[in-house]
Scaffold this motif. Structure first.
Motif, PDB file in Angstrom:
ATOM      1  N   VAL A  26       8.984 132.730 -41.314  1.00  0.00           N
ATOM      2  CA  VAL A  26       9.559 131.647 -42.133  1.00  0.00           C
ATOM      3  C   VAL A  26      10.604 132.136 -43.132  1.00  0.00           C
ATOM      4  O   VAL A  26      11.478 131.377 -43.543  1.00  0.00           O
ATOM      5  N   TYR A  27      10.546 133.421 -43.526  1.00  0.00           N
ATOM      6  CA  TYR A  27      11.487 133.956 -44.515  1.00  0.00           C
ATOM      7  C   TYR A  27      12.659 134.679 -43.858  1.00  0.00           C
ATOM      8  O   TYR A  27      13.487 135.270 -44.529  1.00  0.00           O
ATOM      9  N   CYS A  28      12.711 134.680 -42.516  1.00  0.00           N
ATOM     10  CA  CYS A  28      13.682 135.543 -41.825  1.00  0.00           C
ATOM     11  C   CYS A  28      14.602 134.778 -40.893  1.00  0.00           C
ATOM     12  O   CYS A  28      15.783 135.072 -40.818  1.00  0.00           O
ATOM     13  N   ILE A  65      15.256 152.436 -36.516  1.00  0.00           N
ATOM     14  CA  ILE A  65      15.613 151.439 -35.501  1.00  0.00           C
ATOM     15  C   ILE A  65      14.907 150.137 -35.866  1.00  0.00           C
ATOM     16  O   ILE A  65      13.702 150.118 -36.103  1.00  0.00           O
ATOM     17  N   THR A  66      15.693 149.043 -35.919  1.00  0.00           N
ATOM     18  CA  THR A  66      15.128 147.773 -36.321  1.00  0.00           C
ATOM     19  C   THR A  66      15.803 146.651 -35.546  1.00  0.00           C
ATOM     20  O   THR A  66      16.417 146.879 -34.503  1.00  0.00           O
ATOM     21  N   GLY A  67      15.682 145.406 -36.027  1.00  0.00           N
ATOM     22  CA  GLY A  67      16.287 144.299 -35.311  1.00  0.00           C
ATOM     23  C   GLY A  67      16.469 143.122 -36.266  1.00  0.00           C
ATOM     24  O   GLY A  67      16.482 143.332 -37.482  1.00  0.00           O
ATOM     25  N   GLY A  68      16.465 141.926 -35.760  1.00  0.00           N
ATOM     26  CA  GLY A  68      15.735 141.376 -34.638  1.00  0.00           C
ATOM     27  C   GLY A  68      14.426 142.131 -34.420  1.00  0.00           C
ATOM     28  O   GLY A  68      13.887 142.700 -35.337  1.00  0.00           O
ATOM     29  N   GLU A  69      13.973 142.104 -33.211  1.00  0.00           N
ATOM     30  CA  GLU A  69      12.786 142.875 -32.880  1.00  0.00           C
ATOM     31  C   GLU A  69      13.197 143.973 -31.886  1.00  0.00           C
ATOM     32  O   GLU A  69      13.523 143.677 -30.732  1.00  0.00           O
ATOM     33  N   PRO A  70      13.181 145.233 -32.347  1.00  0.00           N
ATOM     34  CA  PRO A  70      13.700 146.304 -31.482  1.00  0.00           C
ATOM     35  C   PRO A  70      12.936 146.441 -30.169  1.00  0.00           C
ATOM     36  O   PRO A  70      13.514 146.823 -29.151  1.00  0.00           O
ATOM     37  N   ILE A  94      10.906 153.531 -36.822  1.00  0.00           N
ATOM     38  CA  ILE A  94      11.140 152.197 -36.256  1.00  0.00           C
ATOM     39  C   ILE A  94      10.372 151.168 -37.069  1.00  0.00           C
ATOM     40  O   ILE A  94       9.303 151.479 -37.630  1.00  0.00           O
ATOM     41  N   THR A  95      10.932 149.975 -37.186  1.00  0.00           N
ATOM     42  CA  THR A  95      10.237 148.852 -37.831  1.00  0.00           C
ATOM     43  C   THR A  95      10.037 147.779 -36.776  1.00  0.00           C
ATOM     44  O   THR A  95      10.998 147.391 -36.096  1.00  0.00           O
ATOM     45  N   THR A  96       8.808 147.307 -36.611  1.00  0.00           N
ATOM     46  CA  THR A  96       8.513 146.380 -35.519  1.00  0.00           C
ATOM     47  C   THR A  96       7.510 145.326 -35.957  1.00  0.00           C
ATOM     48  O   THR A  96       6.702 145.560 -36.858  1.00  0.00           O
ATOM     49  N   ASN A  97       7.539 144.188 -35.254  1.00  0.00           N
ATOM     50  CA  ASN A  97       6.512 143.170 -35.506  1.00  0.00           C
ATOM     51  C   ASN A  97       5.248 143.463 -34.705  1.00  0.00           C
ATOM     52  O   ASN A  97       4.252 142.765 -34.851  1.00  0.00           O
ATOM     53  N   LEU A 118       4.881 148.603 -39.314  1.00  0.00           N
ATOM     54  CA  LEU A 118       4.483 147.407 -38.584  1.00  0.00           C
ATOM     55  C   LEU A 118       4.328 146.238 -39.564  1.00  0.00           C
ATOM     56  O   LEU A 118       3.648 146.368 -40.582  1.00  0.00           O
ATOM     57  N   SER A 119       4.972 145.127 -39.259  1.00  0.00           N
ATOM     58  CA  SER A 119       4.920 143.959 -40.149  1.00  0.00           C
ATOM     59  C   SER A 119       3.701 143.122 -39.824  1.00  0.00           C
ATOM     60  O   SER A 119       3.470 142.778 -38.663  1.00  0.00           O
ATOM     61  N   ILE A 120       2.917 142.802 -40.838  1.00  0.00           N
ATOM     62  CA  ILE A 120       1.745 141.935 -40.624  1.00  0.00           C
ATOM     63  C   ILE A 120       1.486 141.161 -41.914  1.00  0.00           C
ATOM     64  O   ILE A 120       1.260 141.747 -42.964  1.00  0.00           O
ATOM     65  N   THR A 158       3.816 143.904 -45.545  1.00  0.00           N
ATOM     66  CA  THR A 158       3.361 142.520 -45.719  1.00  0.00           C
ATOM     67  C   THR A 158       4.255 141.838 -46.739  1.00  0.00           C
ATOM     68  O   THR A 158       4.334 142.283 -47.895  1.00  0.00           O
ATOM     69  N   VAL A 159       4.947 140.787 -46.323  1.00  0.00           N
ATOM     70  CA  VAL A 159       5.720 139.992 -47.273  1.00  0.00           C
ATOM     71  C   VAL A 159       4.742 139.037 -47.959  1.00  0.00           C
ATOM     72  O   VAL A 159       4.032 138.287 -47.290  1.00  0.00           O
ATOM     73  N   VAL A 160       4.687 139.117 -49.272  1.00  0.00           N
ATOM     74  CA  VAL A 160       3.726 138.294 -50.014  1.00  0.00           C
ATOM     75  C   VAL A 160       4.325 136.897 -50.212  1.00  0.00           C
ATOM     76  O   VAL A 160       5.433 136.751 -50.729  1.00  0.00           O
ATOM     77  N   LEU A 190       8.997 138.751 -51.537  1.00  0.00           N
ATOM     78  CA  LEU A 190       9.933 137.935 -50.768  1.00  0.00           C
ATOM     79  C   LEU A 190      11.307 138.066 -51.416  1.00  0.00           C
ATOM     80  O   LEU A 190      11.431 137.920 -52.627  1.00  0.00           O
ATOM     81  N   MET A 191      12.318 138.386 -50.615  1.00  0.00           N
ATOM     82  CA  MET A 191      13.676 138.488 -51.173  1.00  0.00           C
ATOM     83  C   MET A 191      14.436 137.203 -50.903  1.00  0.00           C
ATOM     84  O   MET A 191      14.345 136.632 -49.803  1.00  0.00           O
ATOM     85  N   SER A 192      15.230 136.840 -51.864  1.00  0.00           N
ATOM     86  CA  SER A 192      16.018 135.620 -51.747  1.00  0.00           C
ATOM     87  C   SER A 192      17.285 135.915 -50.938  1.00  0.00           C
ATOM     88  O   SER A 192      18.399 135.703 -51.383  1.00  0.00           O
ATOM     89  N   ASP A 319      22.294 137.111 -42.796  1.00  0.00           N
ATOM     90  CA  ASP A 319      21.391 136.840 -41.672  1.00  0.00           C
ATOM     91  C   ASP A 319      20.503 138.074 -41.484  1.00  0.00           C
ATOM     92  O   ASP A 319      20.953 139.111 -41.030  1.00  0.00           O
ATOM     93  N   MET A 320      19.238 137.977 -41.873  1.00  0.00           N
ATOM     94  CA  MET A 320      18.364 139.135 -41.917  1.00  0.00           C
ATOM     95  C   MET A 320      18.182 139.780 -40.542  1.00  0.00           C
ATOM     96  O   MET A 320      18.073 140.988 -40.417  1.00  0.00           O
ATOM     97  N   ARG A 321      18.142 138.946 -39.487  1.00  0.00           N
ATOM     98  CA  ARG A 321      17.883 139.570 -38.181  1.00  0.00           C
ATOM     99  C   ARG A 321      19.098 140.350 -37.705  1.00  0.00           C
ATOM    100  O   ARG A 321      18.996 141.251 -36.893  1.00  0.00           O
TER     101      ARG A 321
HETATM  102  N1  SAM Z   1      11.193 142.470 -36.208  1.00  0.00           N
HETATM  103  C1  SAM Z   1      10.876 143.634 -36.978  1.00  0.00           C
HETATM  104  C2  SAM Z   1       9.750 143.363 -37.942  1.00  0.00           C
HETATM  105  O1  SAM Z   1       9.229 142.233 -37.956  1.00  0.00           O
HETATM  106  O2  SAM Z   1       9.359 144.267 -38.655  1.00  0.00           O
HETATM  107  C3  SAM Z   1      12.061 144.291 -37.667  1.00  0.00           C
HETATM  108  C4  SAM Z   1      13.086 143.419 -38.362  1.00  0.00           C
HETATM  109  S1  SAM Z   1      12.497 142.607 -39.813  1.00  0.00           S
HETATM  110  C5  SAM Z   1      14.020 141.807 -40.328  1.00  0.00           C
HETATM  111  C6  SAM Z   1      12.290 143.956 -40.933  1.00  0.00           C
HETATM  112  C7  SAM Z   1      11.474 143.688 -42.170  1.00  0.00           C
HETATM  113  O3  SAM Z   1      12.170 142.798 -43.004  1.00  0.00           O
HETATM  114  C8  SAM Z   1      10.100 143.076 -41.916  1.00  0.00           C
HETATM  115  O4  SAM Z   1       9.095 143.856 -42.513  1.00  0.00           O
HETATM  116  C9  SAM Z   1      10.208 141.725 -42.575  1.00  0.00           C
HETATM  117  O5  SAM Z   1       8.974 141.308 -43.067  1.00  0.00           O
HETATM  118  C10 SAM Z   1      11.223 141.968 -43.655  1.00  0.00           C
HETATM  119  N2  SAM Z   1      11.899 140.769 -44.144  1.00  0.00           N
HETATM  120  C11 SAM Z   1      12.643 139.894 -43.454  1.00  0.00           C
HETATM  121  N3  SAM Z   1      13.108 138.914 -44.248  1.00  0.00           N
HETATM  122  C12 SAM Z   1      12.641 139.177 -45.504  1.00  0.00           C
HETATM  123  C13 SAM Z   1      12.782 138.535 -46.778  1.00  0.00           C
HETATM  124  N4  SAM Z   1      13.487 137.425 -46.945  1.00  0.00           N
HETATM  125  N5  SAM Z   1      12.167 139.114 -47.844  1.00  0.00           N
HETATM  126  C14 SAM Z   1      11.439 140.255 -47.704  1.00  0.00           C
HETATM  127  N6  SAM Z   1      11.287 140.901 -46.522  1.00  0.00           N
HETATM  128  C15 SAM Z   1      11.873 140.373 -45.438  1.00  0.00           C
END
Ligand code: SAM
Length: 325
Positions: A26-28, A65-70, A94-97, A118-120, A158-160, A190-192, A319-321
Motif C-alpha cells: 500500500v505504501y509502494c 540488487i532490488t526492484g520492483g521485485e528482483p 539483495i532486497t526481496t519480498n 526480506l520485507s515482511i 518491516t514498514v511500520v 513509512l516515508m512520504s 516511483d519507489m518501484r
Molecule cells: N520488492 C522488494 C521488497 O519488497 O523488498 C524490493 C523493493 S522494495 C521498493 C524495497 C524496500 O522499500 C522494502 O523493504 C519496502 O518495504 C520499502 N519501501 C517501499 N516504499 C516505502 C515507503 N514509502 N516507506 C518506507 N519503506 C518503503
C-alpha cells in the motif's frame, strides 16, 4: 546553519533490475496492474555487469540488487553471478519480498549474494494479504526459512503502519520471528515518498516504534554500522540486535554514499528527488568510462546537508518501484 561537512564519496549502489513486482504494497505501488516500463526500455540482463563495471571504476564497492521485485526477473541468478564476478565488488546484497525465495535462496547464495533483506509487514495472513494487495504469507515464511538454511547474513524489513489495519501490535512478534531465523529485525518509518505520500497519515514516528519494542531492548543506545547505510541498531535482550530506519524523523542525507540505477538505465543520486542522469546509451555501448562520467554528473547534483534539492513535492512524485527503495 549550513553544514560544511564534506560530501561523502559514492560507495554503494542499488540496482533496480526490474520495475515489475508480484505484490503492490500500500505504501509502494498503487495497484497490482499499474503500468510497467515498455520492454524496449528495460535493460537486458547482460548489461547489468557493465553497469557495475562502470560504477566500481569510480569507487563503488557495495551493490544491492532490488526492484520492483528482483526475484521475478527471469534472469536474476545470471545477473547476480555476473555482478559478483566484477572486480571491485566487495559486498553483494539483495532486497526481496520473499515470495520466490523458497526456490531461489540456494541458487542466489551460490551465485555470490552474501546478505539478504526480506520485507515482511505482518504475521497475520489476512492483514499481510491486504497490506501487500494479494501476497501469501506462507510463501514468504517458507522463503525466510530457506534463506536461513542457505546461510545469508539476514535482515527483515518491516514498514511500520499506523491506523486501522496497521501493524503496530505485531512489531515484537515480528522481531521474535526474525531472531528465530537468525535474522536481524529492522523497523522502517513509512516515508512520504511516492505512494507513501498518499498515506502519510499512517506514519508511526520512531519514538512510538521504540515504545512498542521497549520491553525487548537492553538499553537506550543506538549505533550505526560503519559503511552500511542509514539504519541504526539497538542492543536487545539476550545479546540480539534490532534495527531502525528513520526515513522520516531523520533524513540521514549527510554521509549518504549511495546512488541508484533504475531498470531503464537512469542513474539517480537521491531517493527523494527526480534528478537523474541517463546512462542507458553508455550501458548499451559498453562504454565503462561514460558510465563513470554519468556517475560523476549524478553525484554533482546529489542533495547534501547544504543543498535542499529535495522537497515534499519531489519526494511524493518518486516511483519507489523504479528507484528500488
Ligand atoms: N520488492 C522488494 C521488497 O519488497 O523488498 C524490493 C523493493 S522494495 C521498493 C524495497 C524496500 O522499500 C522494502 O523493504 C519496502 O518495504 C520499502 N519501501 C517501499 N516504499 C516505502 C515507503 N514509502 N516507506 C518506507 N519503506 C518503503
Amino acid at each position: 546553519m549550513l553544514s560544511t561537512a564534506p560530501r561523502a564519496e559514492p560507495r554503494a549502489a542499488r540496482l533496480s533490475i526490474t520495475d515489475r513486482c508480484d505484490l503492490a504494497c500500500v505504501y509502494c505501488r498503487p495497484h497490482r496492474r499499474d503500468g510497467h516500463l515498455p520492454a524496449e526500455r528495460r535493460l537486458a540482463a547482460a548489461y547489468w555487469s557493465t553497469v557495475v563495471r562502470g560504477l566500481t571504476a569510480r569507487g563503488v564497492r557495495r551493490i544491492r540488487i532490488t526492484g520492483g521485485e528482483p526475484l521475478v526477473h527471469p534472469d536474476v541468478i545470471e545477473i547476480t553471478r555476473a555482478i559478483a564476478s566484477v572486480d571491485g565488488v566487495e559486498d553483494l546484497a539483495i532486497t526481496t519480498n520473499g515470495t520466490q525465495l523458497a526456490a531461489l535462496a540456494g541458487p542466489l547464495r551460490e551465485a555470490g549474494v552474501r546478505r539478504l533483506n526480506l520485507s515482511i509487514d505482518s504475521l497475520d495472513p489476512h492483514r499481510f494479504f491486504r497490506i501487500t494487495r494479494g501476497g501469501r504469507l506462507s510463501e514468504v515464511l517458507a522463503g525466510l526459512e530457506a534463506a536461513r538454511r542457505a546461510g545469508f547474513e539476514l535482515k527483515t524489513n518491516t514498514v511500520v503502519l499506523g491506523g486501522e489495519d496497521g501493524n503496530e501490535d505485531e512489531l515484537a512478534a515480528i522481531a521474535e520471528l526474525a531472531w528465530a531465523h537468525e535474522a536481524t529485525p529492522r523497523f522502517l518509518e513509512l516515508m512520504s515518498v511516492g505512494e507513501g505520500a498518499r498515506i502519510r497519515g499512517r506514519i508511526v514516528p520512531y519514538a512510538r516504534v521504540r515504545q512498542h519494542l521497549a520491553h525487548l531492548l537492553a538499553d537506550d543506545e543506538v549505533a550505526r554500522d560503519a559503511d552500511r547505510g542509514p539504519a541504526v541498531y539497538a542492543r536487545a535482550r539476550g545479546g540480539r540486535r534490532l534495527g531502525f530506519i528513520t526515513g522520516t524523523s531523520d533524513t540521514f542525507c549527510s554521509g549518504c554514499d549511495r546512488l541508484r540505477v533504475s531498470s531503464d538505465g537512469q542513474l539517480r543520486p537521491c531517493l527523494a528527488t527526480q534528478d537523474s542522469v541517463d546512462i542507458s546509451q553508455a550501458i548499451r555501448d559498453g562504454d565503462v568510462d561514460a558510465i563513470g562520467e554519468g556517475l560523476s554528473a549524478a553525484w554533482a547534483v546529489k542533495p547534501g546537508d547544504d543543498w535542499g534539492g529535495c522537497t515534499e513535492a519531489s519526494a511524493a512524485s518518486v516511483d519507489m518501484r523504479a528507484t528500488g527503495g
